[in-house]
Design a protein around this motif. Structure first.
Motif, PDB file in Angstrom:
ATOM      1  N   ARG A 170      34.666  48.393  36.078  1.00  0.00           N
ATOM      2  CA  ARG A 170      34.797  47.442  37.174  1.00  0.00           C
ATOM      3  C   ARG A 170      33.479  46.679  37.271  1.00  0.00           C
ATOM      4  O   ARG A 170      32.607  46.971  38.087  1.00  0.00           O
ATOM      5  CB  ARG A 170      35.138  48.182  38.481  1.00  0.00           C
ATOM      6  CG  ARG A 170      35.597  47.262  39.594  1.00  0.00           C
ATOM      7  CD  ARG A 170      36.171  48.026  40.790  1.00  0.00           C
ATOM      8  NE  ARG A 170      35.253  48.993  41.319  1.00  0.00           N
ATOM      9  CZ  ARG A 170      35.444  50.328  41.309  1.00  0.00           C
ATOM     10  NH1 ARG A 170      36.544  50.836  40.794  1.00  0.00           N
ATOM     11  NH2 ARG A 170      34.535  51.137  41.810  1.00  0.00           N
ATOM     12  N   LEU A 171      33.348  45.692  36.387  1.00  0.00           N
ATOM     13  CA  LEU A 171      32.096  44.942  36.302  1.00  0.00           C
ATOM     14  C   LEU A 171      31.925  44.065  37.535  1.00  0.00           C
ATOM     15  O   LEU A 171      32.887  43.582  38.136  1.00  0.00           O
ATOM     16  CB  LEU A 171      32.066  44.094  35.045  1.00  0.00           C
ATOM     17  CG  LEU A 171      32.186  44.827  33.706  1.00  0.00           C
ATOM     18  CD1 LEU A 171      32.059  43.840  32.556  1.00  0.00           C
ATOM     19  CD2 LEU A 171      31.148  45.928  33.587  1.00  0.00           C
ATOM     20  N   THR A 172      30.681  43.836  37.872  1.00  0.00           N
ATOM     21  CA  THR A 172      30.373  43.096  39.090  1.00  0.00           C
ATOM     22  C   THR A 172      30.951  41.679  39.071  1.00  0.00           C
ATOM     23  O   THR A 172      30.959  40.995  38.050  1.00  0.00           O
ATOM     24  CB  THR A 172      28.845  43.044  39.309  1.00  0.00           C
ATOM     25  OG1 THR A 172      28.576  42.574  40.622  1.00  0.00           O
ATOM     26  CG2 THR A 172      28.162  42.111  38.314  1.00  0.00           C
ATOM     27  N   ASP A 191      36.304  43.789  40.684  1.00  0.00           N
ATOM     28  CA  ASP A 191      35.283  44.031  41.708  1.00  0.00           C
ATOM     29  C   ASP A 191      35.765  43.517  43.063  1.00  0.00           C
ATOM     30  O   ASP A 191      35.565  44.167  44.092  1.00  0.00           O
ATOM     31  CB  ASP A 191      33.978  43.349  41.307  1.00  0.00           C
ATOM     32  CG  ASP A 191      32.821  43.663  42.256  1.00  0.00           C
ATOM     33  OD1 ASP A 191      32.807  44.751  42.847  1.00  0.00           O
ATOM     34  OD2 ASP A 191      31.936  42.808  42.402  1.00  0.00           O
ATOM     35  N   HIS A 244      26.520  51.269  45.504  1.00  0.00           N
ATOM     36  CA  HIS A 244      27.199  50.135  44.870  1.00  0.00           C
ATOM     37  C   HIS A 244      28.564  50.570  44.379  1.00  0.00           C
ATOM     38  O   HIS A 244      28.819  51.767  44.180  1.00  0.00           O
ATOM     39  CB  HIS A 244      26.367  49.605  43.697  1.00  0.00           C
ATOM     40  CG  HIS A 244      26.122  50.636  42.624  1.00  0.00           C
ATOM     41  ND1 HIS A 244      26.890  50.735  41.499  1.00  0.00           N
ATOM     42  CD2 HIS A 244      25.200  51.628  42.534  1.00  0.00           C
ATOM     43  CE1 HIS A 244      26.445  51.740  40.752  1.00  0.00           C
ATOM     44  NE2 HIS A 244      25.418  52.298  41.350  1.00  0.00           N
ATOM     45  N   ASP A 250      30.081  48.469  41.776  1.00  0.00           N
ATOM     46  CA  ASP A 250      30.245  47.965  40.416  1.00  0.00           C
ATOM     47  C   ASP A 250      29.923  49.092  39.439  1.00  0.00           C
ATOM     48  O   ASP A 250      29.209  50.047  39.774  1.00  0.00           O
ATOM     49  CB  ASP A 250      29.361  46.742  40.161  1.00  0.00           C
ATOM     50  CG  ASP A 250      27.866  47.036  40.242  1.00  0.00           C
ATOM     51  OD1 ASP A 250      27.459  47.708  41.213  1.00  0.00           O
ATOM     52  OD2 ASP A 250      27.110  46.597  39.365  1.00  0.00           O
ATOM     53  N   THR A 251      30.478  49.024  38.231  1.00  0.00           N
ATOM     54  CA  THR A 251      30.299  50.093  37.259  1.00  0.00           C
ATOM     55  C   THR A 251      29.804  49.543  35.930  1.00  0.00           C
ATOM     56  O   THR A 251      29.782  48.331  35.695  1.00  0.00           O
ATOM     57  CB  THR A 251      31.621  50.843  36.989  1.00  0.00           C
ATOM     58  OG1 THR A 251      32.460  50.036  36.151  1.00  0.00           O
ATOM     59  CG2 THR A 251      32.352  51.196  38.274  1.00  0.00           C
ATOM     60  N   THR A 264      25.298  44.219  45.650  1.00  0.00           N
ATOM     61  CA  THR A 264      25.845  43.471  44.518  1.00  0.00           C
ATOM     62  C   THR A 264      25.075  43.756  43.231  1.00  0.00           C
ATOM     63  O   THR A 264      23.840  43.779  43.226  1.00  0.00           O
ATOM     64  CB  THR A 264      25.794  41.961  44.826  1.00  0.00           C
ATOM     65  OG1 THR A 264      26.673  41.677  45.916  1.00  0.00           O
ATOM     66  CG2 THR A 264      26.205  41.130  43.615  1.00  0.00           C
ATOM     67  N   ASN A 265      25.841  43.950  42.136  1.00  0.00           N
ATOM     68  CA  ASN A 265      25.267  44.015  40.784  1.00  0.00           C
ATOM     69  C   ASN A 265      24.116  45.010  40.668  1.00  0.00           C
ATOM     70  O   ASN A 265      23.053  44.689  40.154  1.00  0.00           O
ATOM     71  CB  ASN A 265      24.790  42.625  40.327  1.00  0.00           C
ATOM     72  CG  ASN A 265      24.412  42.598  38.849  1.00  0.00           C
ATOM     73  OD1 ASN A 265      25.141  43.092  38.006  1.00  0.00           O
ATOM     74  ND2 ASN A 265      23.258  42.027  38.540  1.00  0.00           N
ATOM     75  N   ARG A 290      26.529  43.154  33.695  1.00  0.00           N
ATOM     76  CA  ARG A 290      27.058  41.811  33.446  1.00  0.00           C
ATOM     77  C   ARG A 290      25.989  40.739  33.659  1.00  0.00           C
ATOM     78  O   ARG A 290      25.926  39.767  32.912  1.00  0.00           O
ATOM     79  CB  ARG A 290      28.264  41.541  34.350  1.00  0.00           C
ATOM     80  CG  ARG A 290      28.942  40.208  34.066  1.00  0.00           C
ATOM     81  CD  ARG A 290      30.110  39.907  34.985  1.00  0.00           C
ATOM     82  NE  ARG A 290      30.683  38.610  34.672  1.00  0.00           N
ATOM     83  CZ  ARG A 290      31.495  37.936  35.471  1.00  0.00           C
ATOM     84  NH1 ARG A 290      31.855  38.454  36.647  1.00  0.00           N
ATOM     85  NH2 ARG A 290      31.961  36.759  35.112  1.00  0.00           N
TER      86      ARG A 290
END
Length: 419
Positions: free
Chosen positions: A39-41, A46, A91, A93-94, A134-135, A140
């Motif tokens: 689950r990319l930012t 996301d 966070h 994101d992964t 975030t991120n 990414r």
């Protein structure tokens, strides 16, 4: 904050089954065949994760604020809302081949704390907030820990907005696309104290059979690129004594990186993780090698000492071999010692709850590093299976997930005060 506790919260415990179910529900968004999560930012996935988490927060009676870098702040009101909130978070994101717990646990543990306070009818003096940044992963867009870094003024919003992924898409454009640019200026948001609960991402707690790591701080990091330049030549006709083999000199320096870390225990770390060999042909003596050097330790002085030792070794290798060796710094992250009040609050909570615990350090960066520049901060570690993280097989025991969240609950209550 010194507050008088008026409500007995000694028996307060979170609902471990509910927390586990939330983790498994979030893990369905971007689930991978091997049981992990991608689950990319700032992707559509996301957005789905953010929508799910903020939906849970609103169901728990929390208000949600989004800032201009897409950081989310989910607030449960306190008796005195003029006080800065006691915050927790992480966070969602992964990594491309990430697991179910890295980051996600810290956010959902915070929501479970709020759900538990609601269940028990406990009102805190200061507000409670849960943040998602975030991120954090930086898989990414770079830099890593982007949202918390902008929040802490480590770099500018404009710098973050301009970051591009491999397809040329910008952070600002993707935030706009998924609808997560909020009105609040990053950093225009007070914090009374910050806690982050996280899987350890290493094997120390599991090896010691300890449930809670009371995190003292985060290791300082220095990243370098080393380039060794010799001369490529034919592997057959060139005698060994007449070679200018860049790879052989490089491997000596690589070994020194590891040896240096071994000399600076217990927290010294030395890693060479990337190597580029030119021309990378089976029967050609390498003429140029570029490789990464990652050095870490508990204090900046120790990291700098390690860097000086590696550089001195490299310069001697250059002089002895006649080859050119250049070492250039790529990034530097200072060591971060956490605030004694928050560290002690975590330790007291673990002891009160009867969990085995030990001092710990984080070898990885976390959003808590930037938060510690702004407010008293601390972290809680729990074991993860075989110390594995940033991997689809990342795993943690439900009882450890519950224990870490219980410690978070009581540490936050100590700081927030109970009406």
């Amino acid at each position: 904050m010194n507050t008088q506790v008026a409500t007995d919260t000694t028996t307060a415990r979170i609902n471990g089954d509910r927390l586990w179910a939330s983790l498994m529900e979030l893990a369905k968004i971007g689930a991978t065949p091997k049981g992990g999560v991608c689950r990319l930012t700032l992707t559509d996935l996301d957005k789905q994760g953010r929508d799910l988490v903020t939906g849970w927060a609103r169901e728990a009676g929390m208000t949600v604020t989004i800032d201009k870098i897409g950081n989310g702040f989910m607030r449960r009101a306190g008796r005195n809302n003029s006080l800065p909130p006691i915050m927790t978070g992480s966070h969602i994101d992964t990594q491309p081949t990430g697991g179910k717990f890295d980051g996600n646990y810290g956010v959902l543990a915070g929501i479970e704390v709020v759900r538990t306070l609601n269940d028990l009818g406990i009102e805190t003096e200061a507000p409670i907030e849960v943040a998602f940044w975030t991120n954090e992963e930086g898989s990414r867009f770079v830099p890593v820990m982007m949202g918390s870094g902008v929040f802490a003024k480590a770099f500018t919003l404009e710098h973050a907005y301009a970051a591009l992924d491999t397809e040329g898409k910008s952070v600002k454009g993707e935030l706009e696309r998924i609808g997560y640019i909020g009105p609040q200026e990053p950093g225009d948001h007070p914090i009374g104290a910050y806690f982050e609960t996280h899987i350890e991402q290493g094997p120390v707690l599991e090896d010691a059979d300890v449930t809670i790591g009371v995190v003292q701080g985060v290791l300082g990091i220095r990243w370098f690129d080393c380039t060794v330049t010799g001369m490529e030549a034919h592997a057959g006709p060139t005698p060994m004594a007449l070679r200018k083999d860049a790879l052989q000199i490089s491997t000596r320096i690589m070994q020194e990186v590891v040896a240096c870390a071994m000399r600076h225990q217990p927290h010294g770390r030395g890693t060479v993780g990337m190597v580029q060999v030119f021309p990378n042909s089976r029967n050609v003596i390498p003429g140029r090698v570029k490789f990464s050097i990652d050095l870490r330790n508990a204090t900046d002085a120790l990291v700098d000492q390690m860097a000086d030792e590696v550089k001195a070794y490299a310069m001697k290798a250059a002089k002895d071999s006649g080859l050119d060796v250049k070492i250039e710094m790529v990034s530097s992250y200072p060591a971060q010692v956490f605030h004694s009040d928050c560290v002690d609050a975590v330790g007291r909570a673990a002891k009160k709850l009867g969990y085995s615990n030990m001092p710990a350090v984080s070898g990885a960066g976390h959003d808590a590093v930037y938060m510690a520049r702004l407010a008293p901060s601390g972290m809680i570690f729990i074991p993860c299976k075989d110390g594995i993280s940033h991997n689809e097989i990342e795993d943690a025991k439900p009882e450890h997930i519950t224990a870490g969240c219980n410690v978070l609950l009581h540490a936050m209550l100590e700081r927030a005060g109970v009406v």
